[in-house]
Design a protein around this motif. Structure first.
Motif, PDB file in Angstrom:
ATOM      1  N   SER A  67       7.371  80.137  78.834  1.00 50.21           N
ATOM      2  CA  SER A  67       8.548  80.963  78.567  1.00 50.21           C
ATOM      3  C   SER A  67       8.617  81.456  77.130  1.00 50.21           C
ATOM      4  O   SER A  67       9.417  82.351  76.826  1.00 50.21           O
ATOM      5  N   ASP A  68       7.790  80.898  76.227  1.00 46.33           N
ATOM      6  CA  ASP A  68       7.817  81.367  74.838  1.00 46.33           C
ATOM      7  C   ASP A  68       6.747  82.421  74.556  1.00 46.33           C
ATOM      8  O   ASP A  68       6.469  82.735  73.399  1.00 46.33           O
ATOM      9  N   GLU A 117      14.530  87.362  77.659  1.00 46.57           N
ATOM     10  CA  GLU A 117      13.387  86.979  78.500  1.00 46.57           C
ATOM     11  C   GLU A 117      12.153  87.809  78.149  1.00 46.57           C
ATOM     12  O   GLU A 117      11.014  87.338  78.283  1.00 46.57           O
ATOM     13  N   ALA A 120      11.031  86.535  74.374  1.00 46.13           N
ATOM     14  CA  ALA A 120      10.884  85.088  74.168  1.00 46.13           C
ATOM     15  C   ALA A 120      11.703  84.629  72.968  1.00 46.13           C
ATOM     16  O   ALA A 120      11.306  83.729  72.227  1.00 46.13           O
ATOM     17  N   LYS A 233       6.046  79.785  67.586  1.00 47.59           N
ATOM     18  CA  LYS A 233       6.516  81.006  68.229  1.00 47.59           C
ATOM     19  C   LYS A 233       5.442  82.084  68.104  1.00 47.59           C
ATOM     20  O   LYS A 233       5.256  82.668  67.041  1.00 47.59           O
TER      21      LYS A 233
END
Length: 355
Positions: A67-68, A117, A120, A233
């Motif tokens: 999800s990142d 979304e 991210a 990230k």
């Protein structure tokens, strides 16, 4: 993560003049929040309405994508970009004029309309205009920008045909538009436009040399050459995680062609002696690897664009052959060769042998 179980609709379309009925049907699926795989000039993408956070979340579910890992937003015209970003630098407009439609993604300050979304959670959004009639027709018909990573299970070789998409995602997505094989074969160049000097985050078909011709000065992120990034990230799709990998472990051998070929034969011989089935990814016509394992030729080292076009199909071929380990030849990291080596290093997961 819940399991998606969907009857996937397959639609064959003319890659130059796609049938309007099929395009409209696929566009309706996007507007309703569904997922559609479609061809671009690089690889097949898995599209969702980029302005619908729930639809974009289903991409992560279908692919098993972390999800990142941010997603690129595809547009059908430059006029769509202003709704996605809070500011558009003059340098970005220069690049859009020079390279769009085409395999160049621009990382820009994110606008309020883009759900997290897609990004991210980053304060930037990645945008590109694909150079493929089917992709452009679909985005126009949908009437919304389309968020689309590659249409494969996360971590596996990207798809360059509809058949590859169905191998990974049949029953997990609503539809596939089959527009034939992708021409270029590796994903777009990603360029961060939020730095004082633009930075290549992922190499692709538009090379640093091409970009310097327009901008004068461009940096290349060290992770783009190294093939991996340890940032918490990731600033771009494809930076942080192992990607593009076949089922068997891959070892990338880098060095002068003669020395690399000799080392591959040595290592392959050792593996065969242990009773393992060996695969060899070849970038040359001269070296006879046939006595050492199952040989798949991705392209010609002297023409890196042929390697880019054939790389993912070659990696998927090893899955069909059922090999236990793969040794791959490298090539010079210049021009398109930088993009190819970035993907091979990712596929190898850092397992690189230098001779």
């Amino acid at each position: 993560m819940t399991e998606r179980n969907i009857a996937t609709l397959y639609m064959k379309v003319d890659p130059v003049n796609p049938e309007q009925k099929a395009i409209e049907e696929a566009a309706l699926i996007l507007r309703r929040g569904g997922l559609v795989a479609f061809p671009t000039e690089t690889v097949y993408g898995l599209g969702a309405n980029a302005l619908d956070g729930r639809a974009v979340a289903s991409i992560f579910e279908a692919k098993g994508r972390p999800s990142d890992n941010p997603i690129i937003v595809h547009v059908a015209g430059r006029e769509q970009v202003s709704a996605l970003t809070e500011s558009l630098p003059v340098t970005a407009e220069m690049l859009m004029e020079a390279f769009w439609p085409g395999p160049l993604t621009l990382v820009l300050p994110v606008g309020e309309s883009v759900p997290q979304e897609v990004t991210a959670g980053l304060r930037t959004v990645a945008v590109r205009m694909p150079d493929h009639p089917v992709a452009l027709a679909l985005i126009r018909a949908a009437g919304v920008p389309v968020a689309a990573p590659s249409a494969n299970m996360s971590g596996r070789p990207s798809p360059t045909s509809a058949e590859h998409v169905l191998e990974d995602l049949n029953g997990r997505i609503e539809a596939v538009l089959d527009g034939g094989s992708a021409e270029f074969g590796v994903e777009s160049t990603v360029l961060d436009m939020t730095s004082k000097v633009p930075v290549v985050l992922r190499p692709g078909g538009i090379t640093p040399e091409d970009l310097k011709d327009v901008l004068g000065e461009v940096d290349v992120d060290p992770a783009a050459a190294a093939g991996f990034n340890k940032e918490d990230k990731p600033r771009s799709p494809g930076m942080k995680y192992m990607h593009y990998a076949p089922l068997a472990p891959l070892r990338l051998v880098i060095g002068r062609p003669e020395a690399a070929a000799s080392k591959i034969k040595e290592l392959a011989g050792q593996e065969k002696a242990r009773g393992r089935k060996v695969g060899i990814l070849s970038l040359s016509k001269n070296d006879d690897f046939s006595h050492y394992g199952e040989v798949v030729t991705a392209g010609c080292r002297e023409k890196p664009e042929t390697v880019a076009a054939g790389l993912y199909s070659a990696l998927r071929r090893f899955n069909d052959l059922g090999v236990d380990i793969i040794f791959a030849e490298g090539l010079e990291e210049l021009g398109v060769g930088l993009a190819v080596m970035n993907r091979l290093k990712k596929a190898a997961g850092g397992h690189i042998i230098i001779v």
